[in-house]
Scaffold this motif. Structure first.
Motif, PDB file in Angstrom:
ATOM      1  N   UNK A  67      37.467  20.186  30.312  1.00 22.90           N
ATOM      2  CA  UNK A  67      36.236  20.604  30.979  1.00 22.90           C
ATOM      3  C   UNK A  67      35.511  21.699  30.189  1.00 22.90           C
ATOM      4  N   UNK A  68      34.193  21.773  30.386  1.00 23.70           N
ATOM      5  CA  UNK A  68      33.457  22.994  30.071  1.00 23.70           C
ATOM      6  C   UNK A  68      33.784  24.002  31.166  1.00 23.70           C
ATOM      7  N   UNK A  69      33.839  25.280  30.810  1.00 21.28           N
ATOM      8  CA  UNK A  69      34.266  26.311  31.764  1.00 21.28           C
ATOM      9  C   UNK A  69      33.415  27.568  31.603  1.00 21.28           C
ATOM     10  N   UNK A  70      33.029  28.170  32.733  1.00 18.96           N
ATOM     11  CA  UNK A  70      32.351  29.466  32.751  1.00 18.96           C
ATOM     12  C   UNK A  70      32.883  30.269  33.935  1.00 18.96           C
ATOM     13  N   UNK A  71      33.242  31.531  33.693  1.00 22.50           N
ATOM     14  CA  UNK A  71      33.647  32.439  34.775  1.00 22.50           C
ATOM     15  C   UNK A  71      33.407  33.870  34.301  1.00 22.50           C
ATOM     16  N   UNK A  72      32.206  34.366  34.500  1.00 22.11           N
ATOM     17  CA  UNK A  72      31.842  35.666  33.945  1.00 22.11           C
ATOM     18  C   UNK A  72      32.152  36.806  34.916  1.00 22.11           C
ATOM     19  N   UNK A  73      32.850  37.842  34.430  1.00 25.88           N
ATOM     20  CA  UNK A  73      33.100  39.023  35.269  1.00 25.88           C
ATOM     21  C   UNK A  73      31.855  39.899  35.364  1.00 25.88           C
ATOM     22  N   UNK A  74      31.765  40.658  36.447  1.00 29.01           N
ATOM     23  CA  UNK A  74      30.700  41.639  36.572  1.00 29.01           C
ATOM     24  C   UNK A  74      30.928  42.764  35.576  1.00 29.01           C
ATOM     25  N   UNK A  75      29.852  43.362  35.101  1.00 30.95           N
ATOM     26  CA  UNK A  75      29.940  44.435  34.105  1.00 30.95           C
ATOM     27  C   UNK A  75      30.054  45.778  34.831  1.00 30.95           C
ATOM     28  N   UNK A  76      31.266  46.081  35.303  1.00 32.10           N
ATOM     29  CA  UNK A  76      31.525  47.280  36.100  1.00 32.10           C
ATOM     30  C   UNK A  76      32.219  48.302  35.215  1.00 32.10           C
ATOM     31  N   UNK A  77      31.572  49.397  34.930  1.00 35.98           N
ATOM     32  CA  UNK A  77      32.124  50.403  34.021  1.00 35.98           C
ATOM     33  C   UNK A  77      33.429  50.965  34.569  1.00 35.98           C
ATOM     34  N   UNK A  78      34.472  50.923  33.722  1.00 37.57           N
ATOM     35  CA  UNK A  78      35.755  51.498  34.064  1.00 37.57           C
ATOM     36  C   UNK A  78      36.633  50.664  34.972  1.00 37.57           C
ATOM     37  N   UNK A  79      36.220  49.436  35.284  1.00 39.16           N
ATOM     38  CA  UNK A  79      36.936  48.635  36.284  1.00 39.16           C
ATOM     39  C   UNK A  79      38.172  47.953  35.719  1.00 39.16           C
ATOM     40  N   UNK A  80      39.141  47.742  36.612  1.00 35.07           N
ATOM     41  CA  UNK A  80      40.406  47.087  36.269  1.00 35.07           C
ATOM     42  C   UNK A  80      40.357  45.575  36.444  1.00 35.07           C
ATOM     43  N   UNK A  81      39.261  45.078  36.995  1.00 38.55           N
ATOM     44  CA  UNK A  81      39.121  43.644  37.198  1.00 38.55           C
ATOM     45  C   UNK A  81      37.777  43.359  37.829  1.00 38.55           C
ATOM     46  N   UNK A  82      37.520  42.086  38.111  1.00 36.11           N
ATOM     47  CA  UNK A  82      36.243  41.724  38.721  1.00 36.11           C
ATOM     48  C   UNK A  82      36.331  40.348  39.361  1.00 36.11           C
ATOM     49  N   UNK A  83      35.745  40.184  40.543  1.00 38.12           N
ATOM     50  CA  UNK A  83      35.532  38.831  41.060  1.00 38.12           C
ATOM     51  C   UNK A  83      34.620  38.061  40.107  1.00 38.12           C
ATOM     52  N   UNK A  84      34.782  36.746  40.073  1.00 41.43           N
ATOM     53  CA  UNK A  84      33.949  35.891  39.222  1.00 41.43           C
ATOM     54  C   UNK A  84      33.476  34.688  40.017  1.00 41.43           C
ATOM     55  N   UNK A  85      32.432  34.041  39.526  1.00 41.66           N
ATOM     56  CA  UNK A  85      32.024  32.721  40.023  1.00 41.66           C
ATOM     57  C   UNK A  85      32.443  31.733  38.944  1.00 41.66           C
ATOM     58  N   UNK A  86      33.523  31.016  39.176  1.00 43.59           N
ATOM     59  CA  UNK A  86      34.101  30.123  38.171  1.00 43.59           C
ATOM     60  C   UNK A  86      33.642  28.690  38.412  1.00 43.59           C
ATOM     61  N   UNK A  87      33.225  28.028  37.331  1.00 48.67           N
ATOM     62  CA  UNK A  87      32.763  26.643  37.422  1.00 48.67           C
ATOM     63  C   UNK A  87      33.291  25.841  36.241  1.00 48.67           C
ATOM     64  N   UNK A  88      33.469  24.537  36.464  1.00 43.89           N
ATOM     65  CA  UNK A  88      33.871  23.627  35.392  1.00 43.89           C
ATOM     66  C   UNK A  88      32.990  22.388  35.427  1.00 43.89           C
ATOM     67  N   UNK A  89      32.880  21.740  34.271  1.00 38.54           N
ATOM     68  CA  UNK A  89      32.128  20.491  34.155  1.00 38.54           C
ATOM     69  C   UNK A  89      32.921  19.553  33.262  1.00 38.54           C
ATOM     70  N   UNK A  90      33.221  18.387  33.772  1.00 35.60           N
ATOM     71  CA  UNK A  90      34.053  17.429  33.050  1.00 35.60           C
ATOM     72  C   UNK A  90      33.405  17.027  31.730  1.00 35.60           C
ATOM     73  N   UNK A  91      34.204  17.048  30.668  1.00 31.68           N
ATOM     74  CA  UNK A  91      33.722  16.556  29.383  1.00 31.68           C
ATOM     75  C   UNK A  91      33.505  15.050  29.476  1.00 31.68           C
ATOM     76  N   UNK A  92      32.413  14.578  28.908  1.00 31.83           N
ATOM     77  CA  UNK A  92      32.118  13.141  28.974  1.00 31.83           C
ATOM     78  C   UNK A  92      33.145  12.334  28.200  1.00 31.83           C
TER      79      UNK A  92
END
Length: 211
Positions: free
Chosen positions: A181-206
């Motif tokens: 799959x194509x994949x995207x899951x970008x974290x928020x740019x939170x200064x000093x943070x130990x982690x971040x929620x993401x919106x993760x998506x995939x798209x099947x390769x043809x």
């Protein structure tokens, strides 16, 4: 092909790590109050729902979330299914054709995201080494942690970090087939943070080269 959302929906029903900050959303400013707009307020842990870990999460000297390369969270991802295992070993991984720099494992071990699991499957240390040898740079799994729930040493977190493999946890793969799959899951740019929620998506390769 359409993008598929593999993100936990954030609401007060989503389970937080025991003792952690639960998710809540409210609208302290309404359109009726302001005369023009609704304005929401979020209270949450950085490790709620589908999220990524920054190395600072488990290492005081580790990089925080805003310092991470966003390119690590975009790319070709292989999704595989490994069900009914307490530990996922090198041999379990060798049974699959792994392509790209991202590996996502579907275990079906915690499909109810409103209940925090008592146990989760974890990688063995030789499996982590194998992933590094395959060129994996981001590892994801459909449970809240890559380590055992009661672990204080977080051996898998540290092993992945030692091999320069980033972590995404609690993805939703119940209705996604194995494959490439194509994949995207970008974290928020939170200064000093130990982690971040993401919106993760995939798209099947043809043209899918799954085994």
């Amino acid at each position: 092909m359409s993008w598929i959302d593999i993100t936990v929906e954030l609401s007060e029903n989503v389970a937080e790590w025991p003792g952690d900050t639960p998710f809540s959303f409210e609208t302290p400013v309404t359109k009726e109050m302001s005369g023009s707009v609704n304005i929401g307020k979020i209270t949450t842990s950085t490790h709620i729902g589908t999220h990524v870990d920054a190395p600072f999460h488990f290492d005081n000297d580790g990089a925080t979330i805003e310092a991470l390369d966003i390119n690590r969270y975009i790319g070709n991802a292989t999704i595989i299914e490994v069900v009914g295992k307490e530990e996922i070993s090198k041999s379990d991984l060798e049974a699959h054709n792994i392509e790209g720099t991202i590996l996502l494992i579907k275990t079906h071990a915690a499909t109810d995201k409103s209940a925090f699991p008592n146990e989760v499957p974890t990688l063995t240390l030789d499996a982590v080494t194998y992933l590094a040898e395959q060129g994996i740079k981001l590892f994801g799994i459909d449970v809240p942690s890559v380590d055992l729930v009661n672990s204080k040493t977080l051996d898998v977190h540290h092993a992945l970090h030692a091999h320069d493999i980033m972590i995404i946890e609690n993805i939703v793969l119940d209705r996604v087939d194995s494959g490439l799959y194509d994949f995207i899951a970008l974290p928020l740019k939170i200064k000093g943070a130990d982690g971040s929620p993401v919106r993760a998506v995939v798209r099947k390769k043809e043209e899918d080269h799954e085994s």
